[in-house]
Design a protein around this motif. Structure first.
Motif, short mmCIF file in Angstrom:
data_model
loop_
_atom_site.label_atom_id
_atom_site.label_comp_id
_atom_site.label_asym_id
_atom_site.label_seq_id
_atom_site.Cartn_x
_atom_site.Cartn_y
_atom_site.Cartn_z
N UNK A 63 91.70 69.64 40.86
CA UNK A 63 92.01 68.86 41.83
C UNK A 63 92.97 70.23 42.82
N UNK A 64 92.93 71.81 41.75
CA UNK A 64 93.86 72.52 42.74
C UNK A 64 92.90 73.67 42.42
N UNK A 65 93.07 75.02 43.76
CA UNK A 65 92.44 75.90 43.86
C UNK A 65 93.33 76.75 43.43
N UNK A 107 101.36 76.70 42.29
CA UNK A 107 101.49 75.72 41.00
C UNK A 107 101.02 76.71 40.15
N UNK A 108 101.72 76.48 38.96
CA UNK A 108 101.40 77.22 37.54
C UNK A 108 100.25 76.56 36.55
N UNK A 122 104.11 73.28 48.53
CA UNK A 122 102.43 73.02 48.18
C UNK A 122 102.30 73.39 49.54
N UNK A 123 100.67 74.33 49.52
CA UNK A 123 100.42 74.51 51.12
C UNK A 123 99.35 73.14 51.91
N UNK A 144 95.59 69.77 47.65
CA UNK A 144 96.57 68.16 46.54
C UNK A 144 98.08 68.18 46.48
N UNK A 145 98.67 67.55 47.28
CA UNK A 145 100.03 67.32 46.86
C UNK A 145 100.67 68.10 48.50
#
Length: 204
Positions: free
Chosen positions: A13-15, A21-22, A93-94, A98-99
């Motif tokens: 869900x993240x790049x 984010x860790x 979070x840019x 997500x988020x």
């Protein structure tokens, strides 16, 4: 389940090259279990409640925030497991991720799993045994634990509202404060606006 499998959904869900984010779980305390509550100004303001369990942090989004009032039951929507290193994350979070939005650490500390034995709540001090009880409880839809945080202390429960096992459309739980010496009537998380780590607040 292997740690990497637990975090597969989180990673998908993240790049990694676009968000601060860790993505790792390197900071687990070998002697104690950690928890964190992050105030998150995303599409809607909410509080992300995370408990360390076997190499990851099962997570719940609590729209109104946790409470020390034992008469209050807070809706908690289970989300994807997060890496343990997420307990240290504050930042933004840019856009496009997500988020998207600001995150501060509203509370953090350690916790002790609890279980009922002959009608009494018993704390499980051994980390390995405690994690096993927590993992089994999450699968069954009910966990009990004692928080040792900066803002939250005492015994709590998370109870799944319906349906087992969890499905994508069936992720609603209730966060409940047990009655003990830490109970406070009328407690409202929104009265506490700063990070317990950096003392920063969310920007308007």
């Amino acid at each position: 389940m292997a740690k990497d499998d637990k975090l597969a959904k989180y990673r998908s869900m993240r790049s990694k090259d676009k968000t601060p984010e860790p993505f790792t779980s390197k900071t687990a305390n070998p002697a104690a279990l950690s928890f964190v509550i992050q105030k998150h100004k995303a599409t809607a303001l909410h509080y992300d409640f995370r408990l360390e369990v076997n190499g990851a942090m099962p997570s719940w989004a609590v729209p109104k925030g946790p409470s020390l009032d034992s008469s209050v039951k807070r809706l908690a929507m289970q989300t994807e497991d997060h890496p343990i290193d997420y307990q240290h994350f504050e930042g933004e979070i840019p856009e496009g991720q997500y988020g998207v939005g600001q995150v501060i650490i509203w509370d953090k500390g350690t916790y002790i799993p609890e279980m009922d034995v002959n009608g009494k709540r018993v704390q499980i001090d051994d980390k390995k045994t405690g994690e096993k009880i927590m993992e089994e409880g999450i699968k069954k839809g009910e966990i009990k634990f004692f928080l040792n945080g900066k803002r939250l202390k005492g015994s709590f429960a998370l109870v799944k509202t319906k349906g087992f096992p969890p499905t994508k459309k069936d992720n609603a739980w209730l966060l409940i404060k047990h009655k003990d010496k830490y109970t406070k009537a009328g407690y409202d998380a929104k009265k506490f606006t700063t990070s317990v780590v950096s003392n920063r607040s969310l920007k308007p």
